[in-house]
Design an enzyme around this catalytic site. Structure first.
Site, mmCIF file in Angstrom:
data_model
loop_
_atom_site.group_PDB
_atom_site.id
_atom_site.type_symbol
_atom_site.label_atom_id
_atom_site.label_comp_id
_atom_site.label_asym_id
_atom_site.label_seq_id
_atom_site.Cartn_x
_atom_site.Cartn_y
_atom_site.Cartn_z
ATOM 1 N N TYR A 1 0.793 -1.237 0.000
ATOM 2 C CA TYR A 1 0.000 0.000 0.000
ATOM 3 C C TYR A 1 0.827 1.289 0.000
ATOM 4 C CZ TYR A 1 -3.811 -3.233 0.822
ATOM 5 O OH TYR A 1 -4.716 -4.250 0.693
ATOM 6 N N ASN B 1 -13.001 3.714 -3.255
ATOM 7 C CA ASN B 1 -12.123 2.599 -2.893
ATOM 8 C C ASN B 1 -12.698 2.028 -1.597
ATOM 9 O OD1 ASN B 1 -10.252 0.723 -2.175
ATOM 10 N ND2 ASN B 1 -8.470 2.024 -2.568
ATOM 11 N N HIS C 1 -15.193 -6.611 -2.488
ATOM 12 C CA HIS C 1 -15.226 -7.990 -2.954
ATOM 13 C C HIS C 1 -16.472 -8.762 -2.520
ATOM 14 C CE1 HIS C 1 -11.231 -6.768 -3.967
ATOM 15 N NE2 HIS C 1 -10.861 -6.685 -2.701
ATOM 16 N N ASP D 1 -25.596 -1.923 -4.116
ATOM 17 C CA ASP D 1 -26.964 -1.422 -4.299
ATOM 18 C C ASP D 1 -27.036 0.077 -4.018
ATOM 19 O OD1 ASP D 1 -27.961 -3.871 -5.060
ATOM 20 O OD2 ASP D 1 -28.987 -4.305 -3.160
ATOM 21 N N HIS E 1 -8.139 1.080 -6.702
ATOM 22 C CA HIS E 1 -7.425 0.308 -5.678
ATOM 23 C C HIS E 1 -5.952 0.648 -5.777
ATOM 24 C CE1 HIS E 1 -11.002 -2.005 -4.906
ATOM 25 N NE2 HIS E 1 -11.163 -2.057 -6.215
ATOM 26 N N SER F 1 -3.487 -1.221 -4.651
ATOM 27 C CA SER F 1 -2.744 -2.434 -5.017
ATOM 28 C C SER F 1 -3.340 -3.057 -6.277
ATOM 29 C CB SER F 1 -2.804 -3.438 -3.862
ATOM 30 O OG SER F 1 -4.131 -3.894 -3.693
ATOM 31 N N ARG G 1 -9.863 -11.295 -4.411
ATOM 32 C CA ARG G 1 -9.748 -9.852 -4.650
ATOM 33 C C ARG G 1 -10.052 -9.482 -6.105
ATOM 34 N NH1 ARG G 1 -7.205 -7.627 0.096
ATOM 35 N NH2 ARG G 1 -5.931 -9.226 1.064
HETATM 36 C C1 DQA Z 1 -7.643 -2.220 -1.682
HETATM 37 C C2 DQA Z 1 -7.588 -3.687 -2.159
HETATM 38 C C3 DQA Z 1 -8.531 -4.539 -1.332
HETATM 39 O O1 DQA Z 1 -8.457 -5.890 -1.771
HETATM 40 C C4 DQA Z 1 -8.138 -4.495 0.139
HETATM 41 O O2 DQA Z 1 -9.051 -5.241 0.910
HETATM 42 C C5 DQA Z 1 -8.013 -3.102 0.647
HETATM 43 C C6 DQA Z 1 -7.365 -2.101 -0.201
HETATM 44 C C7 DQA Z 1 -6.587 -1.369 -2.422
HETATM 45 O O3 DQA Z 1 -6.714 -0.152 -2.413
HETATM 46 O O4 DQA Z 1 -5.625 -1.911 -2.965
HETATM 47 O O5 DQA Z 1 -8.393 -2.791 1.781
HETATM 48 O O6 DQA Z 1 -8.901 -1.692 -1.977
#
Ligand code: DQA
Length: 152
Positions: A27, A78, A84, A91, A104, A106, A115
């Site tokens: 991150y 985000n 997921h 909704d 995201h 990552s 994911r």
């Molecule tokens: C995330 C990716 C998600 O899978 C993870 O649960 C996060 C961060 C990202 O910004 O990469 O909390 O959303």
């Protein structure tokens, strides 16, 4: 009341309040405050106004989405792990019905299988992942194009 039509709501979900404590190799090690400062500055360059929201409570995230049409013209979402599996948030996003980009930090496609699934499929203009903070810059540029906002 503004007629500018340039407002972007930037929503962060669960565990983003402690972003600086999460795995820095995934991150990036920055805090949510630092990330939001970058986003606000890029938005200004694009002639966009930002408002920020973060919560660890799924219901609060839904309630904020209910208000998004009053507060903003578009959104960046985000939702962290909720992305997921939270049909409730999907909704609520459908009801908000503003142009939205999913971001995201990552690369969710190259991590755990679960994911790869996003409940926002079909509800967002675009999903950007794996680009770190720059993904938000790309999202803002996309929304500026959608909203017809002009760079400063
Ligand atoms: C995330 C990716 C998600 O899978 C993870 O649960 C996060 C961060 C990202 O910004 O990469 O909390 O959303």
């Amino acid at each position: 009341m503004t007629s500018a039509h340039n407002r972007v709501a930037v929503l962060h979900g669960v565990n983003f309040d402690i972003l600086e404590r999460r795995d820095a190799s995934v991150y990036g090690g920055l805090s949510l405050y630092e990330l939001e400062a970058k986003i606000a500055s890029w938005a200004r360059e694009l002639g966009l106004e930002t408002i920020f929201f973060q919560t660890n409570a799924e219901g609060e995230f839904c309630e904020y989405l209910h208000r998004v049409p009053e507060l903003a013209d578009s959104a960046i979402v985000n939702a962290g792990a909720w992305t997921h599996y939270s049909r409730a948030i999907a909704d609520a996003l459908a009801v908000a019905a503003v142009p939205t980009v999913e971001v995201h930090l990552s690369d969710v496609e190259s991590r755990d299988d679960w994911r790869r699934v996003s409940v926002f499929d079909g509800l967002v203009l675009e999903k950007i992942s794996g680009k770190g903070p720059d993904g938000y810059r790309e999202a803002l540029a996309r929304l500026a194009g959608e909203l017809g906002s002009t760079p400063r």
